[in-house]
Design an enzyme around this catalytic site. Structure first.
Site, PDB file in Angstrom:
ATOM      1  CE  LYS A 131      -4.441   1.078   0.211  1.00 55.29           C
ATOM      2  NZ  LYS A 131      -5.653   0.405  -0.247  1.00 55.29           N
ATOM      3  CG  ASP A 171      -7.334   3.544  -0.678  1.00 56.78           C
ATOM      4  OD1 ASP A 171      -7.802   2.407  -0.568  1.00 56.78           O
ATOM      5  OD2 ASP A 171      -7.392   4.374   0.246  1.00 56.78           O
TER       6      ASP A 171
HETATM    7  P1  NDP Z   1     -12.795   8.100  -2.618  1.00 54.10           P
HETATM    8  O1  NDP Z   1     -11.692   9.059  -2.433  1.00 54.10           O
HETATM    9  O2  NDP Z   1     -13.348   7.875  -3.972  1.00 54.10           O
HETATM   10  O3  NDP Z   1     -13.999   8.443  -1.640  1.00 54.10           O
HETATM   11  C1  NDP Z   1     -13.808   8.535  -0.260  1.00 54.10           C
HETATM   12  C2  NDP Z   1     -15.121   8.955   0.383  1.00 54.10           C
HETATM   13  O4  NDP Z   1     -14.988   8.830   1.790  1.00 54.10           O
HETATM   14  C3  NDP Z   1     -15.460  10.412   0.114  1.00 54.10           C
HETATM   15  O5  NDP Z   1     -16.845  10.545   0.133  1.00 54.10           O
HETATM   16  C4  NDP Z   1     -14.819  11.120   1.302  1.00 54.10           C
HETATM   17  O6  NDP Z   1     -15.406  12.370   1.608  1.00 54.10           O
HETATM   18  C5  NDP Z   1     -15.060  10.130   2.400  1.00 54.10           C
HETATM   19  N1  NDP Z   1     -14.032  10.261   3.427  1.00 54.10           N
HETATM   20  C6  NDP Z   1     -12.701  10.030   3.276  1.00 54.10           C
HETATM   21  N2  NDP Z   1     -12.037  10.270   4.394  1.00 54.10           N
HETATM   22  C7  NDP Z   1     -12.973  10.657   5.284  1.00 54.10           C
HETATM   23  C8  NDP Z   1     -12.922  11.039   6.631  1.00 54.10           C
HETATM   24  N3  NDP Z   1     -11.754  11.073   7.309  1.00 54.10           N
HETATM   25  N4  NDP Z   1     -14.088  11.357   7.231  1.00 54.10           N
HETATM   26  C9  NDP Z   1     -15.268  11.307   6.567  1.00 54.10           C
HETATM   27  N5  NDP Z   1     -15.382  10.960   5.277  1.00 54.10           N
HETATM   28  C10 NDP Z   1     -14.246  10.647   4.653  1.00 54.10           C
HETATM   29  O7  NDP Z   1     -12.250   6.699  -2.008  1.00 54.10           O
HETATM   30  P2  NDP Z   1     -12.756   5.227  -2.293  1.00 54.10           P
HETATM   31  O8  NDP Z   1     -14.227   5.216  -2.483  1.00 54.10           O
HETATM   32  O9  NDP Z   1     -11.878   4.630  -3.312  1.00 54.10           O
HETATM   33  O10 NDP Z   1     -12.375   4.506  -0.915  1.00 54.10           O
HETATM   34  C11 NDP Z   1     -13.295   4.441   0.199  1.00 54.10           C
HETATM   35  C12 NDP Z   1     -12.860   3.337   1.140  1.00 54.10           C
HETATM   36  O11 NDP Z   1     -12.857   2.074   0.440  1.00 54.10           O
HETATM   37  C13 NDP Z   1     -11.448   3.468   1.729  1.00 54.10           C
HETATM   38  O12 NDP Z   1     -11.448   2.910   3.040  1.00 54.10           O
HETATM   39  C14 NDP Z   1     -10.620   2.587   0.823  1.00 54.10           C
HETATM   40  O13 NDP Z   1      -9.437   2.133   1.447  1.00 54.10           O
HETATM   41  C15 NDP Z   1     -11.594   1.440   0.581  1.00 54.10           C
HETATM   42  N6  NDP Z   1     -11.336   0.615  -0.589  1.00 54.10           N
HETATM   43  C16 NDP Z   1     -11.275   1.169  -1.841  1.00 54.10           C
HETATM   44  C17 NDP Z   1     -11.053   0.373  -2.936  1.00 54.10           C
HETATM   45  C18 NDP Z   1     -11.087   0.917  -4.330  1.00 54.10           C
HETATM   46  O14 NDP Z   1     -11.080   0.106  -5.252  1.00 54.10           O
HETATM   47  N7  NDP Z   1     -11.163   2.217  -4.534  1.00 54.10           N
HETATM   48  C19 NDP Z   1     -10.795  -1.078  -2.786  1.00 54.10           C
HETATM   49  C20 NDP Z   1     -10.986  -1.565  -1.453  1.00 54.10           C
HETATM   50  C21 NDP Z   1     -11.232  -0.735  -0.401  1.00 54.10           C
HETATM   51  P3  NDP Z   1     -14.557  13.733   1.398  1.00 54.10           P
HETATM   52  O15 NDP Z   1     -14.541  13.935  -0.098  1.00 54.10           O
HETATM   53  O16 NDP Z   1     -15.298  14.767   2.135  1.00 54.10           O
HETATM   54  O17 NDP Z   1     -13.185  13.457   1.952  1.00 54.10           O
END
Ligand code: NDP
Length: 451
Positions: A131, A171
């Site tokens: 990662k 991510d």
């Molecule tokens: P994105 O950046 O596309 O979206 C993240 C979302 O989560 C946004 O809505 C963001 O809001 C919110 N968010 C992030 N940090 C915080 C925080 N500290 N508090 C509140 N809201 C938060 O990321 P992904 O959708 O790709 O990833 C989401 C999760 O899924 C993560 O845990 C990631 O590790 C996991 N994941 C992702 C994969 C992938 O293929 N993308 C695969 C497996 C797991 P804001 O814009 O306001 O920050």
């Protein structure tokens, strides 16, 4: 069993002492060690202190930390920190995403990399765990600033990655735009068309169909499997989804395709509840096209939707829940609220979104709980399929990739479910996922000698 528990406790204390001030990493390690006692008792070779298997498994093979200087649109220079933790390559090249978020530090990257080892093992595909990321915050930055940051980040990272070595993906904060800039810089520096060095690429230039959808789709398919074991289905159920990024959007999409009604989405400012169910076309327009906030969705949706500043989606009663934003976003109080609201299943789209105490509350209440290592493995699984397509210079149809994704999620569910039963914890997907992933990696490590 008592000896196994004592050995695991001693290991945990040693690992925490050796890695100070990394609370997320401690949490991820503890969560795995807490479930390994039955497999240590059954397979003493895993527990043998002389082989130091767990000591090796919890120490990354390599940790790279580097300076990322870049210039903003006004000419001001910023300095961020870049990371790549190459955790374990017993099963294949390191594989795992890059996260760009101000909260990223070495402990966060290590927690994500550690989880990734077991998740990747569960897919049954040949991928190790890694990662990376940076404390850079892409929110509010222009495309040109994001491009300059990505180019600077890759100028160092390119030395450490490669299709047979380490294959990053997206991510939080790293989507198709960032992967494009990163890939362009890698290609420029190396003078190689090495499509398999990154996954999550655009479909016109080496990306796989269904990769953007894969994590969210997979998380919903995993929930469907958990409900199926209990004689239920998604059809007609209401759902709460947190987040509004890649994972959340395609969780909403697959829920709607399978007849469920997702009512919520969120970002770091608050959440939206939409009594008519989320209008996915509008949400995609706001998030994917305009890169806006969920409050803008509520403002444009009309009377069915409202924005709750600072609130958490878990206060909306629903049949199923999909934490899909970030770590530790669902705590003990949220779990009690969900249970009181009658939740039947929780499927983790995000990595470690549910605190250990919340997991315990949900499991004790009889809620089917799908841990991220299993439930969100669809994303990395389709990344591995992207690597296969790149190796064969092929582009599979969306239908083929989606069929493979569905088969992989069914198989992960079956392995996890069966492993939990075999080790005396029927229905406990946390134990099943940890042990099944651990066994595969541990066996490969033991076979490959002391490295
Ligand atoms: P994105 O950046 O596309 O979206 C993240 C979302 O989560 C946004 O809505 C963001 O809001 C919110 N968010 C992030 N940090 C915080 C925080 N500290 N508090 C509140 N809201 C938060 O990321 P992904 O959708 O790709 O990833 C989401 C999760 O899924 C993560 O845990 C990631 O590790 C996991 N994941 C992702 C994969 C992938 O293929 N993308 C695969 C497996 C797991 P804001 O814009 O306001 O920050």
């Amino acid at each position: 069993m008592k000896d196994s528990k004592d050995r695991l406790e001693a290991l945990r204390v040693g690992i925490e002492r050796r890695n100070p001030a990394q609370p997320e990493f401690h949490q991820a390690v503890r969560e795995v060690l807490d479930t390994l006692a039955p497999v240590f008792a059954a397979r003493p070779e895993y527990a043998d202190p002389a082989a130091a298997l767990v000591e090796r498994l919890t120490e990354p093979e390599r940790q790279i930390v580097f300076r990322v200087p870049w210039q903003d649109d006004r000419g001001r220079v910023h300095v961020n920190r870049g990371y790549r933790v190459e955790f374990n390559s017993a099963l294949g090249p390191y594989k795992g995403g890059l996260r760009f978020h101000p909260s990223v530090d070495i402990g966060v990257v290590k927690f994500l990399g550690f989880e990734q080892i077991f998740k990747n093992a569960l897919t049954g595909l040949g991928i190790g765990g890694g990662k990376g990321g940076s404390d850079f915050d892409p929110r509010g930055r222009s495309d040109a600033e994001v491009m300059r940051f990505c180019q600077s980040f890759m100028t160092e990272l390119h030395r450490h990655i490669g299709e047979h070595t380490d294959v990053p993906a997206g991510d939080i904060g790293v989507g198709g735009r960032e992967i494009g800039y990163l890939f362009g810089q890698y290609r420029r520096i190396t003078n190689r068309w090495e499509a398999g060095v990154l996954t999550g690429k655009g479909q016109g230039w080496g990306g796989s169909a269904i990769r953007p959808q894969a994590t969210g789709y997979g998380s919903v398919l995993f929930a469907a499997e958990m409900l199926g074991v209990r004689g239920g289905s998604l059809d007609g159920l209401t759902a709460v989804v947190s987040g509004s990024g890649n994972v959340a959007l395609y969780t909403v999409e697959k829920l709607q395709q399978l007849g469920a009604n997702p009512l919520t989405c969120s970002d770091s400012h608050g959440y939206v509840v939409d009594d008519k169910g989320i209008d996915l076309a509008l949400l995609k327009q706001v998030k994917e096209v305009e890169r806006g906030r969920v409050s803008e969705y509520a403002a444009r949706r009309g009377s069915s939707a409202r924005f709750v500043p600072g609130g958490r989606v878990w206060e909306v009663p629903a049949d199923i829940a999909f934490p899909s934003a970030t770590q530790n976003e669902l705590d003990a109080q949220d779990a009690r609220t969900l249970v009181a609201g009658g939740v039947k299943a929780v499927s983790e789209g995000a990595n470690m979104p549910t605190t250990p105490e919340a997991v315990r509350i949900l499991q004790e209440a009889g809620v089917a709980f799908g841990p991220g290592k299993a439930a969100n493995a669809g994303g990395v699984a389709v990344s591995a399929l992207e690597m296969s397509q790149n190796a064969g210079r092929a582009a599979w149809s969306a239908q083929r990739v989606e069929d493979e994704l569905a088969a992989i999620m069914r198989s992960i569910h079956a392995v996890v479910h069966e492993t939990a039963e075999r080790y005396g914890a029927p229905g406990d997907y946390v134990t099943g996922a940890n042990i099944a992933g651990f066994e595969r990696v541990a066996d490969a490590m033991l076979a490959q000698g002391v490295i």
